[in-house]
Design a protein around this motif. Structure first.
Motif, PDB file in Angstrom:
ATOM      1  N   THR A  52       0.828  -1.217   0.000  1.00  0.00           N
ATOM      2  CA  THR A  52       0.000   0.000   0.000  1.00  0.00           C
ATOM      3  C   THR A  52       0.861   1.267   0.000  1.00  0.00           C
ATOM      4  OG1 THR A  52      -0.191  -0.328   2.381  1.00  0.00           O
ATOM      5  CG2 THR A  52      -2.093  -0.948   1.032  1.00  0.00           C
ATOM      6  N   VAL A  53       2.181   1.079   0.056  1.00  0.00           N
ATOM      7  CA  VAL A  53       3.105   2.199  -0.118  1.00  0.00           C
ATOM      8  C   VAL A  53       3.804   2.076  -1.475  1.00  0.00           C
ATOM      9  CG1 VAL A  53       5.222   3.308   0.729  1.00  0.00           C
ATOM     10  CG2 VAL A  53       3.504   2.480   2.355  1.00  0.00           C
ATOM     11  N   THR A  54       4.447   0.933  -1.684  1.00  0.00           N
ATOM     12  CA  THR A  54       5.334   0.790  -2.851  1.00  0.00           C
ATOM     13  C   THR A  54       4.564   0.746  -4.168  1.00  0.00           C
ATOM     14  OG1 THR A  54       5.305  -1.610  -2.611  1.00  0.00           O
ATOM     15  CG2 THR A  54       7.122  -0.431  -1.567  1.00  0.00           C
ATOM     16  N   CYS A  55       3.357   0.221  -4.142  1.00  0.00           N
ATOM     17  CA  CYS A  55       2.611   0.030  -5.390  1.00  0.00           C
ATOM     18  C   CYS A  55       1.503   1.072  -5.579  1.00  0.00           C
ATOM     19  CB  CYS A  55       2.043  -1.386  -5.465  1.00  0.00           C
ATOM     20  SG  CYS A  55       3.329  -2.626  -5.529  1.00  0.00           S
ATOM     21  N   VAL A  56       1.754   2.267  -5.071  1.00  0.00           N
ATOM     22  CA  VAL A  56       0.793   3.348  -5.271  1.00  0.00           C
ATOM     23  C   VAL A  56       1.435   4.374  -6.195  1.00  0.00           C
ATOM     24  CG1 VAL A  56      -0.552   5.154  -4.146  1.00  0.00           C
ATOM     25  CG2 VAL A  56      -0.216   2.958  -3.008  1.00  0.00           C
ATOM     26  N   HIS A  57       0.744   4.678  -7.289  1.00  0.00           N
ATOM     27  CA  HIS A  57       1.314   5.571  -8.297  1.00  0.00           C
ATOM     28  C   HIS A  57       0.975   7.032  -7.982  1.00  0.00           C
ATOM     29  CE1 HIS A  57       2.131   7.450 -12.164  1.00  0.00           C
ATOM     30  NE2 HIS A  57       2.786   6.353 -12.528  1.00  0.00           N
ATOM     31  N   PRO A  58       1.950   7.941  -8.170  1.00  0.00           N
ATOM     32  CA  PRO A  58       1.701   9.342  -7.804  1.00  0.00           C
ATOM     33  C   PRO A  58       0.602  10.018  -8.625  1.00  0.00           C
ATOM     34  CG  PRO A  58       3.800   9.110  -8.986  1.00  0.00           C
ATOM     35  CD  PRO A  58       3.328   7.733  -8.646  1.00  0.00           C
ATOM     36  N   PRO A  98      10.478   0.787  -6.579  1.00  0.00           N
ATOM     37  CA  PRO A  98       9.018   0.852  -6.662  1.00  0.00           C
ATOM     38  C   PRO A  98       8.523   2.274  -6.940  1.00  0.00           C
ATOM     39  CG  PRO A  98       9.715   0.691  -4.373  1.00  0.00           C
ATOM     40  CD  PRO A  98      10.954   0.547  -5.213  1.00  0.00           C
ATOM     41  N   VAL A  99       7.264   2.420  -7.360  1.00  0.00           N
ATOM     42  CA  VAL A  99       6.761   3.761  -7.682  1.00  0.00           C
ATOM     43  C   VAL A  99       6.439   4.584  -6.430  1.00  0.00           C
ATOM     44  CG1 VAL A  99       5.889   3.237  -9.985  1.00  0.00           C
ATOM     45  CG2 VAL A  99       4.411   2.922  -8.008  1.00  0.00           C
ATOM     46  N   SER A 100       6.156   3.894  -5.304  1.00  0.00           N
ATOM     47  CA  SER A 100       6.027   4.543  -3.988  1.00  0.00           C
ATOM     48  C   SER A 100       5.477   5.966  -3.975  1.00  0.00           C
ATOM     49  CB  SER A 100       7.381   4.539  -3.251  1.00  0.00           C
ATOM     50  OG  SER A 100       7.678   3.253  -2.820  1.00  0.00           O
ATOM     51  N   PHE A 101       4.393   6.199  -4.615  1.00  0.00           N
ATOM     52  CA  PHE A 101       3.711   7.496  -4.585  1.00  0.00           C
ATOM     53  C   PHE A 101       4.657   8.664  -4.867  1.00  0.00           C
ATOM     54  CE2 PHE A 101       0.931  10.769  -2.417  1.00  0.00           C
ATOM     55  CZ  PHE A 101      -0.082  10.697  -3.368  1.00  0.00           C
ATOM     56  N   GLY A 102       5.602   8.437  -5.751  1.00  0.00           N
ATOM     57  CA  GLY A 102       6.410   9.575  -6.215  1.00  0.00           C
ATOM     58  C   GLY A 102       7.825   9.674  -5.679  1.00  0.00           C
ATOM     59  N   ASN A 104      -5.251   3.478   0.672  1.00  0.00           N
ATOM     60  CA  ASN A 104      -4.677   3.561  -0.678  1.00  0.00           C
ATOM     61  C   ASN A 104      -5.103   2.329  -1.459  1.00  0.00           C
ATOM     62  OD1 ASN A 104      -3.250   5.839   0.044  1.00  0.00           O
ATOM     63  ND2 ASN A 104      -1.385   4.700   0.537  1.00  0.00           N
ATOM     64  N   LYS A 105      -5.258   2.498  -2.736  1.00  0.00           N
ATOM     65  CA  LYS A 105      -5.534   1.334  -3.566  1.00  0.00           C
ATOM     66  C   LYS A 105      -4.341   1.088  -4.468  1.00  0.00           C
ATOM     67  CE  LYS A 105      -9.317  -0.920  -5.816  1.00  0.00           C
ATOM     68  NZ  LYS A 105     -10.551  -0.818  -6.555  1.00  0.00           N
ATOM     69  N   PRO A 106      -3.486   0.120  -4.101  1.00  0.00           N
ATOM     70  CA  PRO A 106      -2.300  -0.128  -4.925  1.00  0.00           C
ATOM     71  C   PRO A 106      -2.685  -0.713  -6.285  1.00  0.00           C
ATOM     72  CG  PRO A 106      -2.470  -1.766  -3.183  1.00  0.00           C
ATOM     73  CD  PRO A 106      -3.552  -0.762  -2.928  1.00  0.00           C
ATOM     74  N   PHE A 107      -1.826  -0.504  -7.273  1.00  0.00           N
ATOM     75  CA  PHE A 107      -2.163  -0.992  -8.610  1.00  0.00           C
ATOM     76  C   PHE A 107      -2.174  -2.511  -8.675  1.00  0.00           C
ATOM     77  CE2 PHE A 107       2.366   0.268  -8.772  1.00  0.00           C
ATOM     78  CZ  PHE A 107       2.936  -0.979  -8.976  1.00  0.00           C
ATOM     79  N   LEU A 126      -2.913   3.199   5.672  1.00  0.00           N
ATOM     80  CA  LEU A 126      -2.407   3.005   4.313  1.00  0.00           C
ATOM     81  C   LEU A 126      -3.335   2.115   3.484  1.00  0.00           C
ATOM     82  CD1 LEU A 126       1.329   2.749   5.345  1.00  0.00           C
ATOM     83  CD2 LEU A 126       0.344   4.537   3.895  1.00  0.00           C
TER      84      LEU A 126
END
Lengths: 141, 515, 464
Positions: free
Chosen positions: B96-102, C275-279, C66-69, C63
């Motif tokens: 829920t941190v690493t796979c969240v896109h900005p 990882p993309v980690s929200f930026g 959040n909805k991870p891809f 967390l």
């Protein structure tokens, strides 16, 4: 002559920032002194001025117009100031490949540039002779 | 205690390469194929070809030749090498941190926005500012942001052309000078007084209607709290300048005093120092900036806002006076997660306990080392320091010729990382020691004993120091050659042969052949 | 006895004992030099300290909003690209000897990090086709800012040309970076049919005042620039430097920028094992030609190979440090100090693991998936994909002008069906109409793309 371990050749002029000047006819060759190179340690790079650059003799406060470049060791950079005003006529391109010449031969092969002085007579008064520089160094130690 | 670091003769990964090897398997290819003209494609790519066990052994061995906080004491002054709790790593590695896109839609990133919003609030309270931005990627990046805000503020007041100077003390970190210059300011240096504080008279002379800001860290780089701080802020504010706080040394005062209360307008943090996010061998860090209410309008975009009615967090880009953006997205989110966890784990009481213990530990070292021949304090001897203490090894150098660098290198043999040395420049033969709250008393004692023993060695067997370290993966390197004839990549190395030993494997082979 | 703090080994009892030995009455005496007026006389207003278990529960719950891809189908890229990170890459990069170390200032004790960073520099150099890469910057956007400043220092000129079709994040960041020296950033238009940078406009803009020309390949909107040699020639003829921005994954397949004249290459190293980690944290790639004139003006840390002083043994250390802030202060090439070393470690391990075949394989899958997706989506009535007639790498434009829907509407309908659509381009590039930017990587299967096409077909069809 020698001051401690530092060579101070006769016949040259010296600045308080440890540059030397050698008069060659109407031109003046310059470099940094033995004291300067020893304080700096192993020189790894010399930033040379561009030929044609107009420079001013060093006075306080220092400005970029008084700079002739820089001498670098691995952990320090020391600006090289112009001991005379005038135009840069020639630079020592050998230093690009062999910066260590500043260490091994500061007064000869390690010269930095040749200046065409514009106010030589007036400005020489602001420099020291070997004896004066030797005294100056003793004061620093 | 004896110490020996792993000493592998590990070739470069390129030297392990054999055609056809790989360390990955890929999913089935799409039958569609690639639709790109041949003239745009490359013919060759010089990456190494190695299998997974080789990759794993190679980088495991390399990691074993790397000192870290988890290896032992790391008293690197100004760097706050405190322990990094493992739970923070675990949380930052959550999917829920690493796979969240900005750029995901706001509805799907509410947790991330909430964390950012709350972390800003906590950080603001800790230093006493109105609003915080978490965008800056590192400490120096935060300084740059702070300087751009300074510029924007003076522009807003119509004084951009006039306010061109930033004042920095001679004991400051190099980044301060560089950050001010990068934002287009010229730098004016003020000297320290005999007690290591900003020289107030010199400061009065330095300020003028050209002054944009003063950059200051307090406690300063000597580890001393500048008790004239209120006088300093008055002088700078009186001249119309802003006060910028370098947060490198925040670990010494958390919960005891706040830069905002001292009068600073812009306060900087290093989450990778004070808030325990790991340094990662040089980064990633995170360097947030907090500001007074007056400066909020200049913060970088987007700003995270909260709509109470909808219980919804959102990104606000509509900030016309903002300095703009300083990096791609919203800062190093993965690092922010760790800092947030750390603050929750510590609470107000824990953060204060950390500052107090870090300060106590530094003072303990100071007291114990004060009587040891060879080391001395240059400024304000005996006055309590804060998070760190700067000793001078000048007496030992005069007596034996051993330098601060020799001492630092020799410490490595005692299983202690070297302190910062030759900094700050106002102390000759400086050893800058920051123990942090992480170290048990036994480790502090060992450190002081090691410095004592090294001073003795400098007298009895100086060669041991000059050639130190001996217990590390490798001895002293020819750094002069490395900078005179730089070899910065495998490509350059191949071109430079045979100036350098071709491979460590070959060297061993050669050595064997010779013997 | 009061139980101590898990991260603070000196318990209250030990601290009191230390104070007694030091002859100090109370810990507060150590803070007596803080003027009374600014002493904090209350506790900080923060949540109470929590146990690790509580923190884990609390943060996991937060967390989880959040909805991870990984829990939906996502086609978002645009400067941050989801890729598979092999398990061993993560396991190695998370070794605490790497994670909890500082900048390798003591090379004897930090050979591991130094050699790994040297390998990173070396692999990036191979990838981009230039001799020198630094040990990392923060991300692509800030690396671009630094590249503009570098060009200005080398050429002593003050104009920097960029394509109009560039990510808004990078454009705004660049503009922020050049405020200090007062550089002017000018945009070069594009060909409406192919998206390609307009060469004649570029040539017209190239005067003696231009420090650098920047192009992105693949471009922000996914198409490839097919006239890069011409751009490079034009830039060099005018005495400007040629700067190319890349997605490094594409270089598994595409020609190296160094081979078509790039003097400097910047890019986003995130897809290389991060990882993309929200930026963030990401990885700014910065590479340049090996000429010392360029290298000496480069920002950031450089690791070099050398030998031990007693000779014989190879080793690594930081080099050319006199460019940096801790030595050259206000005249440094940049203020950067802490960089993104650990992200570079991940990238090194990732690249070493993939090798030339693996990286090519990933790049092929990214491009082939995009190719397939464009074909499927373009076949849907009312949709056009891509809008430019050009080869594409792994991103492409999708236009829905032919439907009565806005792109946001289309995206929200997709989201209702568990699909995260592309990035809307309407605000930054209104002239492109109702258009979004979509991305595919090796993570997408053929079925994923089929599903996107089916859902879109239904959404669009339902409108008619």
């Amino acid at each position: 002559m020698k001051v401690g371990e530092y060579e101070v050749p006769e016949g040259l002029y010296y600045s308080r920032e440890h540059e030397w000047v050698k008069l060659e006819g109407k031109l003046a060759r310059m470099g940094v002194t033995d004291y300067a190179q020893r304080k700096l340690g192993d020189v790894v790079y010399v930033e040379l001025p561009e030929v044609g650059k107009q420079v001013k003799q060093l006075t306080e406060p220092k400005t970029r117009e008084m700079e002739l470049g820089a001498v670098e060791s691995i952990k320090a950079v020391s600006a090289v100031y112009s001991p005379l005003s005038g135009e840069v006529k020639e630079t020592n391109s050998a230093l690009s490949d062999r910066p260590e010449l500043v260490n091994t031969s500061p007064y000869d092969e390690g010269w930095i540039c040749v200046i065409g002085p514009s106010a030589l007579e007036d400005e020489l008064k602001n420099l020291m002779d070997a004896k004066g520089y030797a005294e100056y160094l003793k004061g620093l130690e | 205690m004896s110490y020996q670091q792993a000493r592998w003769t590990e070739p470069l990964i390129f030297e392990l390469s054999k055609p056809g090897r790989t360390a990955v398997s890929l999913p089935e290819k799409s039958p569609e194929g690639v639709n790109i003209p041949k003239k745009l494609l490359r013919e060759q790519l010089g990456l190494p070809e190695v299998s997974e066990p080789q990759v794993v052994r190679h980088y495991t061995r390399l990691s074993q030749m790397n000192w870290s906080v988890d290896s032992g004491f790391y008293p690197l002054g100004s760097c706050t090498m405190k322990y990094n709790p493992k739970i923070c790593e675990e949380l930052a590695a959550l999917e829920t941190v690493t796979c969240v896109h900005p750029r995901q839609s706001e509805d799907t990133v509410q947790g991330a926005l909430e964390l950012i919003y709350k972390l800003e609030k906590y950080l603001a309270e800790i230093v006493g500012v109105s609003r915080v931005t978490l965008h800056p990627s590192a400490g120096a990046h935060g300084e740059f942001t702070g300087m751009l805000i300074t510029r924007a503020y003076h522009k807003f007041k119509g004084e951009e052309q006039q306010r061109t100077e930033v004042i920095v003390p001679d004991s400051a970190h190099g980044t301060n000078f560089a950050s001010a210059a990068m934002a287009g300011f010229s730098v004016v240096v003020v000297p320290s007084d005999a007690r290591g504080r900003v020289d107030l008279d010199a400061l009065k002379n330095a300020v003028s209607d050209r002054t944009a800001a003063l950059m200051l860290t307090n406690p300063n780089t000597l580890g001393l709290f500048d008790d004239q701080i209120l006088g300093i802020t008055d002088i700078v504010h009186g001249a119309g300048g802003l006060l910028y706080y370098d947060g490198a040394n925040l670990n010494g005062i958390m919960g005891k005093t706040r830069p905002g209360d001292m009068g600073f307008d812009i306060v900087h943090y290093n989450l990778h120092k004070t808030f325990s996010t790991p340094h990662g061998g040089g980064g990633p860090g995170s360097g947030p900036i907090g500001v007074t209410r007056e400066l909020e309008r200049f913060l970088p975009v987007p700003v995270v806002e909260y709509d109470r009615k909808r219980d919804h967090y959102y990104l606000d880009y509509d900030r016309p006076d903002s300095i703009g953006k300083i990096n791609g997205f919203y800062g190093n989110f993965g690092v922010l997660v760790k800092a947030y966890a750390y603050i929750l784990l510590m609470g107000a009481e824990g953060l204060t306990e950390a500052a107090e213990t870090a300060t106590l530990n530094a003072n303990y070292i100071m007291r114990k080392l004060l009587g040891v021949k060879g080391y001395e304090l240059k400024f304000d001897s005996g006055r309590p320091c804060k998070h760190e203490v700067v000793f001078s090894a000048e007496p030992l150098k005069r007596e034996t010729g051993a330098t601060a660098k020799d001492i630092a290198k020799r410490l490595l043999d005692y299983g202690v990382h070297a302190p910062t040395y030759y900094f700050p420049p106002i102390v000759h033969e400086a050893l800058m020691i920051e123990p942090t709250e992480t170290e048990p008393r036994e480790e502090l004692d060992h450190f002081v004993d090691a410095l004592k023993a090294i001073a003795e060695e400098a007298r009895s067997s100086p060669e041991k120091l000059r050639t130190a370290p001996h217990a590390t993966a490798i001895g002293r390197l020819d750094e002069v050659k490395a900078s005179r004839e730089p070899i910065l990549s495998w490509r350059m190395h191949k071109k430079s042969r045979p100036r350098m030993p071709t491979s460590s494997v070959e060297i061993i082979r050669e050595m064997r052949a010779r013997s | 006895m009061r139980v101590g703090h898990p991260y603070i080994p000196n318990t209250r009892e030990i601290r009191e004992q230390m104070l007694r030995e030091m002859g100090i009455a109370s810990i507060d005496d150590l803070f007596a030099d803080i003027p009374e007026k600014i002493r904090l006389k209350r506790a900080l207003k923060l949540p109470r300290a929590m146990s690790e278990l509580e923190v884990k529960r609390h943060m996991k719950a937060m967390l989880a909003k959040n909805k991870p891809f990984t829990q939906m189908l996502s086609f978002i890229g645009g400067g941050a690209w989801p890729h598979d990170i092999p398990s061993h890459v993560q396991a190695l990069a998370r070794r605490s000897e790497f994670v909890t170390s500082y900048t390798p200032y003591q090379p004897e004790a930090s050979q591991g990090m130094l050699q790994t960073l040297f390998e990173y520099q070396s692999m990036i150099a191979e990838l981009v086709g230039l001799d020198v890469a630094n040990a990392s910057m923060y991300d692509w956007a800030s690396a671009l800012g630094e590249a503009a400043l570098t060009c200005a220092r080398i050429t002593r000129r003050k104009r920097f040309l960029i394509p109009k079709l560039i990510s808004p994040e990078r454009r705004v960041t660049l503009q922020t970076y050049v405020v200090g020296p007062g550089l002017e950033v000018a945009e070069i238009g594009y060909d409406r049919k192919t998206g390609r940078l307009d060469l004649s406009q570029l040539r017209a803009q190239l005067g003696q005042d231009v420090a650098g020309v920047y192009v992105e390949n693949p471009s922000y909107l996914g198409f490839l620039e097919t006239q890069v040699e011409e751009m490079s020639d034009a830039a060099h003829k005018a005495g400007a430097l040629f700067v190319v921005g890349v997605n490094p994954i594409s270089l598994g397949l595409l020609k190296a920028p160094g081979d078509y004249g790039a003097d400097i290459v910047v890019g986003e190293g995130q897809p290389l094992g991060n990882p993309v980690s929200f930026g963030g944290p990401y990885l700014g790639i910065f590479a340049c030609r090996g000429e010392m004139k360029l290298v000496r003006q480069m920002p950031g840390r450089l690791i070099g190979m050398t030998t031990t002083l007693e000779g014989g043994k190879r080793g690594y250390c930081m080099v050319l440090a006199t460019r940096e802030q801790h030595i050259r202060h206000e005249r440094a090439t940049s203020n950067i100090c802490t960089n993104n070393a650990l992200c570079a470690v991940s990238a090194a391990i990732y690249l070493a693991s993939l090798g030339p075949q693996g990286l090519r394989g990933v790049a092929e899958r990214c491009a082939a998936n995009a190719s397939y997706a464009m074909k499927k989506l373009n076949a849907i009535h009312g949709l056009k994909a891509p809008i430019f007639d050009a080869p594409h790498f792994n991103e492409f434009t999708l236009n829905c002008d032919g439907t009565r829907m806005s792109i946001e509407k289309l995206n929200s309908k997709l989201l209702e069906r568990g699909i995260q659509g592309g990035i809307s381009l309407r605000r930054e590039f209104p002239e492109l109409g109702e258009t979004a930017l979509l991305c595919t990587t090796e993570l997408h299967s053929r079925e994923d793309i089929d599903r996107l096409a089916e859902e879109l077909e239904e959404i669009v069809g339902g409108q008619r």
